[in-house]
Design a protein around this motif. Structure first.
Motif, PDB file in Angstrom:
ATOM      1  N   VAL A   1       0.834  -1.201   0.000  1.00 45.06           N
ATOM      2  CA  VAL A   1       0.000   0.000   0.000  1.00 45.06           C
ATOM      3  C   VAL A   1       0.872   1.256   0.000  1.00 45.06           C
ATOM      4  O   VAL A   1       0.505   2.274  -0.585  1.00 45.06           O
ATOM      5  N   LEU A   2       2.035   1.184   0.644  1.00 39.76           N
ATOM      6  CA  LEU A   2       2.975   2.305   0.596  1.00 39.76           C
ATOM      7  C   LEU A   2       3.398   2.583  -0.843  1.00 39.76           C
ATOM      8  O   LEU A   2       3.399   3.737  -1.288  1.00 39.76           O
ATOM      9  N   GLY A   3       3.731   1.522  -1.589  1.00 41.95           N
ATOM     10  CA  GLY A   3       4.105   1.697  -2.987  1.00 41.95           C
ATOM     11  C   GLY A   3       2.967   2.247  -3.824  1.00 41.95           C
ATOM     12  O   GLY A   3       3.163   3.118  -4.675  1.00 41.95           O
ATOM     13  N   ARG A   4       1.771   1.750  -3.582  1.00 40.94           N
ATOM     14  CA  ARG A   4       0.598   2.241  -4.306  1.00 40.94           C
ATOM     15  C   ARG A   4       0.367   3.723  -4.027  1.00 40.94           C
ATOM     16  O   ARG A   4       0.111   4.515  -4.936  1.00 40.94           O
ATOM     17  N   PHE A   5       0.492   4.095  -2.757  1.00 36.15           N
ATOM     18  CA  PHE A   5       0.263   5.480  -2.366  1.00 36.15           C
ATOM     19  C   PHE A   5       1.321   6.393  -2.975  1.00 36.15           C
ATOM     20  O   PHE A   5       1.011   7.479  -3.490  1.00 36.15           O
ATOM     21  N   TYR A   6       2.573   5.946  -2.945  1.00 37.11           N
ATOM     22  CA  TYR A   6       3.664   6.744  -3.521  1.00 37.11           C
ATOM     23  C   TYR A   6       3.463   6.923  -5.021  1.00 37.11           C
ATOM     24  O   TYR A   6       3.602   8.037  -5.553  1.00 37.11           O
TER      25      TYR A   6
ATOM     26  N   SER B   1       8.607  14.440   0.149  1.00 36.07           N
ATOM     27  CA  SER B   1       9.972  13.936   0.342  1.00 36.07           C
ATOM     28  C   SER B   1      10.015  12.854   1.418  1.00 36.07           C
ATOM     29  O   SER B   1      10.782  11.889   1.312  1.00 36.07           O
ATOM     30  N   ALA B   2       9.197  12.985   2.454  1.00 39.54           N
ATOM     31  CA  ALA B   2       9.135  11.959   3.500  1.00 39.54           C
ATOM     32  C   ALA B   2       8.503  10.684   2.960  1.00 39.54           C
ATOM     33  O   ALA B   2       8.959   9.569   3.263  1.00 39.54           O
ATOM     34  N   LEU B   3       7.457  10.830   2.175  1.00 37.17           N
ATOM     35  CA  LEU B   3       6.816   9.676   1.554  1.00 37.17           C
ATOM     36  C   LEU B   3       7.795   8.953   0.641  1.00 37.17           C
ATOM     37  O   LEU B   3       7.876   7.720   0.634  1.00 37.17           O
ATOM     38  N   GLU B   4       8.553   9.705  -0.132  1.00 38.72           N
ATOM     39  CA  GLU B   4       9.514   9.104  -1.061  1.00 38.72           C
ATOM     40  C   GLU B   4      10.610   8.347  -0.305  1.00 38.72           C
ATOM     41  O   GLU B   4      11.007   7.251  -0.712  1.00 38.72           O
ATOM     42  N   LYS B   5      11.075   8.923   0.787  1.00 38.60           N
ATOM     43  CA  LYS B   5      12.106   8.251   1.590  1.00 38.60           C
ATOM     44  C   LYS B   5      11.561   6.959   2.173  1.00 38.60           C
ATOM     45  O   LYS B   5      12.247   5.925   2.173  1.00 38.60           O
ATOM     46  N   ALA B   6      10.324   6.994   2.656  1.00 40.08           N
ATOM     47  CA  ALA B   6       9.692   5.785   3.179  1.00 40.08           C
ATOM     48  C   ALA B   6       9.550   4.734   2.089  1.00 40.08           C
ATOM     49  O   ALA B   6       9.838   3.546   2.307  1.00 40.08           O
ATOM     50  N   PHE B   7       9.127   5.144   0.915  1.00 40.03           N
ATOM     51  CA  PHE B   7       8.959   4.221  -0.213  1.00 40.03           C
ATOM     52  C   PHE B   7      10.269   3.517  -0.554  1.00 40.03           C
ATOM     53  O   PHE B   7      10.298   2.319  -0.827  1.00 40.03           O
ATOM     54  N   LYS B   8      11.360   4.243  -0.505  1.00 41.77           N
ATOM     55  CA  LYS B   8      12.660   3.692  -0.894  1.00 41.77           C
ATOM     56  C   LYS B   8      13.317   2.876   0.211  1.00 41.77           C
ATOM     57  O   LYS B   8      14.115   1.967  -0.070  1.00 41.77           O
ATOM     58  N   GLU B   9      12.992   3.166   1.473  1.00 46.00           N
ATOM     59  CA  GLU B   9      13.745   2.555   2.567  1.00 46.00           C
ATOM     60  C   GLU B   9      12.950   1.587   3.434  1.00 46.00           C
ATOM     61  O   GLU B   9      13.549   0.755   4.114  1.00 46.00           O
ATOM     62  N   ALA B  10      11.641   1.669   3.454  1.00 45.78           N
ATOM     63  CA  ALA B  10      10.835   0.788   4.314  1.00 45.78           C
ATOM     64  C   ALA B  10      10.920  -0.648   3.824  1.00 45.78           C
ATOM     65  O   ALA B  10      10.760  -0.918   2.631  1.00 45.78           O
ATOM     66  N   THR B  11      11.171  -1.582   4.729  1.00 49.24           N
ATOM     67  CA  THR B  11      11.335  -2.983   4.360  1.00 49.24           C
ATOM     68  C   THR B  11      10.365  -3.926   5.069  1.00 49.24           C
ATOM     69  O   THR B  11      10.049  -4.990   4.537  1.00 49.24           O
ATOM     70  N   LEU B  12       9.910  -3.560   6.251  1.00 51.56           N
ATOM     71  CA  LEU B  12       9.024  -4.444   7.002  1.00 51.56           C
ATOM     72  C   LEU B  12       7.645  -4.512   6.346  1.00 51.56           C
ATOM     73  O   LEU B  12       7.173  -3.532   5.760  1.00 51.56           O
ATOM     74  N   THR B  13       6.998  -5.656   6.448  1.00 48.75           N
ATOM     75  CA  THR B  13       5.657  -5.825   5.885  1.00 48.75           C
ATOM     76  C   THR B  13       4.697  -4.790   6.448  1.00 48.75           C
ATOM     77  O   THR B  13       3.892  -4.205   5.712  1.00 48.75           O
ATOM     78  N   SER B  14       4.765  -4.561   7.762  1.00 47.56           N
ATOM     79  CA  SER B  14       3.865  -3.594   8.389  1.00 47.56           C
ATOM     80  C   SER B  14       4.094  -2.187   7.875  1.00 47.56           C
ATOM     81  O   SER B  14       3.181  -1.358   7.873  1.00 47.56           O
ATOM     82  N   GLU B  15       5.323  -1.897   7.438  1.00 45.21           N
ATOM     83  CA  GLU B  15       5.642  -0.569   6.905  1.00 45.21           C
ATOM     84  C   GLU B  15       5.164  -0.414   5.469  1.00 45.21           C
ATOM     85  O   GLU B  15       4.915   0.715   5.020  1.00 45.21           O
ATOM     86  N   ARG B  16       5.032  -1.516   4.750  1.00 45.32           N
ATOM     87  CA  ARG B  16       4.552  -1.458   3.368  1.00 45.32           C
ATOM     88  C   ARG B  16       3.034  -1.529   3.307  1.00 45.32           C
ATOM     89  O   ARG B  16       2.410  -0.940   2.422  1.00 45.32           O
ATOM     90  N   GLU B  17       2.413  -2.231   4.255  1.00 50.67           N
ATOM     91  CA  GLU B  17       0.962  -2.417   4.230  1.00 50.67           C
ATOM     92  C   GLU B  17       0.199  -1.205   4.752  1.00 50.67           C
ATOM     93  O   GLU B  17      -0.989  -1.071   4.465  1.00 50.67           O
ATOM     94  N   HIS B  18       0.839  -0.335   5.526  1.00 51.17           N
ATOM     95  CA  HIS B  18       0.110   0.723   6.223  1.00 51.17           C
ATOM     96  C   HIS B  18       0.632   2.135   5.946  1.00 51.17           C
ATOM     97  O   HIS B  18       0.304   3.068   6.675  1.00 51.17           O
ATOM     98  N   VAL B  19       1.446   2.308   4.914  1.00 51.43           N
ATOM     99  CA  VAL B  19       1.866   3.596   4.335  1.00 51.43           C
ATOM    100  C   VAL B  19       2.789   4.429   5.225  1.00 51.43           C
ATOM    101  O   VAL B  19       3.907   4.752   4.816  1.00 51.43           O
ATOM    102  N   THR B  20       2.359   4.795   6.418  1.00 46.58           N
ATOM    103  CA  THR B  20       3.126   5.795   7.171  1.00 46.58           C
ATOM    104  C   THR B  20       3.922   5.294   8.383  1.00 46.58           C
ATOM    105  O   THR B  20       4.623   6.100   8.998  1.00 46.58           O
TER     106      THR B  20
END
Length: 215
Positions: free
Chosen positions: A41-46, A107-126
């Motif tokens: 969902v993080l990738g979708r949102f980005y 810019s914060a969203l983009e950094k999260a998109f590039k660096e977040a690795t945990l499933t919970s970080e990808r499924e819940h965007v922020t």
């Protein structure tokens, strides 16, 4: 959109079966949309925000049908005035569940998109953003929590369960869909038989389940 500070509304949805009515409504209303990953969902949102190249992004979730435009603008103003990377009224919740607003720099969203690795970080965007914010003891992002004078965080105006839907349906029958959030809270307090319907559920159960699966 009744918010005075949001310049464009865009729906971030998926390609799964059943989203066709969402797309039809977007086309009917002339609202932009993006269809992306079901699980990331993080990738979708980005990817939804990327073509717009915005300075700021406001995240509103579909389980908050009674979101108050005045609350949206309150959190947006706070983010801009304090020049933080992330602002919300959910870091330390004091508003009802379902009146949730998150505002963050692209810019914060983009950094999260590039660096977040945990499933919970990808499924819940922020989560990657707020977990690494100074409000939570982190050092990557500056954050701000918008608080209510009274703690009303146990009140549910969200739609995560069938009981939640029943509560919202009854509130809409009584008050319509265009009232401020305090009106809905007052109505619940004046109708304890409605308020009680969904009180057995706790806040953020979806995110908690993702964390449990990672353990």
């Amino acid at each position: 959109m009744e918010s005075a500070l949001i310049s464009k509304l865009k729906i971030a949805t998926t390609h799964e079966e059943g989203v066709e009515p969402i797309i039809d409504i977007c086309n009917e209303l002339g609202v932009a949309y993006y269809q992306g990953s079901l699980d990331d969902v993080l990738g979708r949102f980005y990817q939804a925000a990327l073509p717009e190249n915005p300075d700021w992004v406001v995240r509103l979730t579909s389980d908050c049908p009674l979101i108050d435009p005045a609350m949206i603008d309150k959190v947006v103003r706070a983010a801009i005035e304090h020049d933080v990377d992330y602002a919300s009224n959910t870091l330390n919740p004091s508003y009802p569940d379902g009146i949730d607003v998150e505002v963050f720099k692209f810019s914060a969203l983009e950094k999260a998109f590039k660096e977040a690795t945990l499933t919970s970080e990808r499924e819940h965007v922020t989560p990657y953003i707020w977990k690494n914010s100074d409000v939570k003891g982190g050092h990557i992002f500056k954050a701000l929590n918008v608080e209510n004078a009274e703690d009303l965080s146990l009140i549910r105006l969200t739609v995560d369960t069938i009981e939640d839907f029943e509560v919202i349906e009854k509130l809409v029958q009584i008050e319509g869909t265009d009232k401020d959030w305090l009106t809905y809270v007052d109505t619940l307090n004046n109708h304890p038989e409605i308020k009680e319907i969904n009180q057995k559920y706790r806040r953020n159960e979806g995110y908690d389940k993702s964390i449990d699966l990672e353990k």
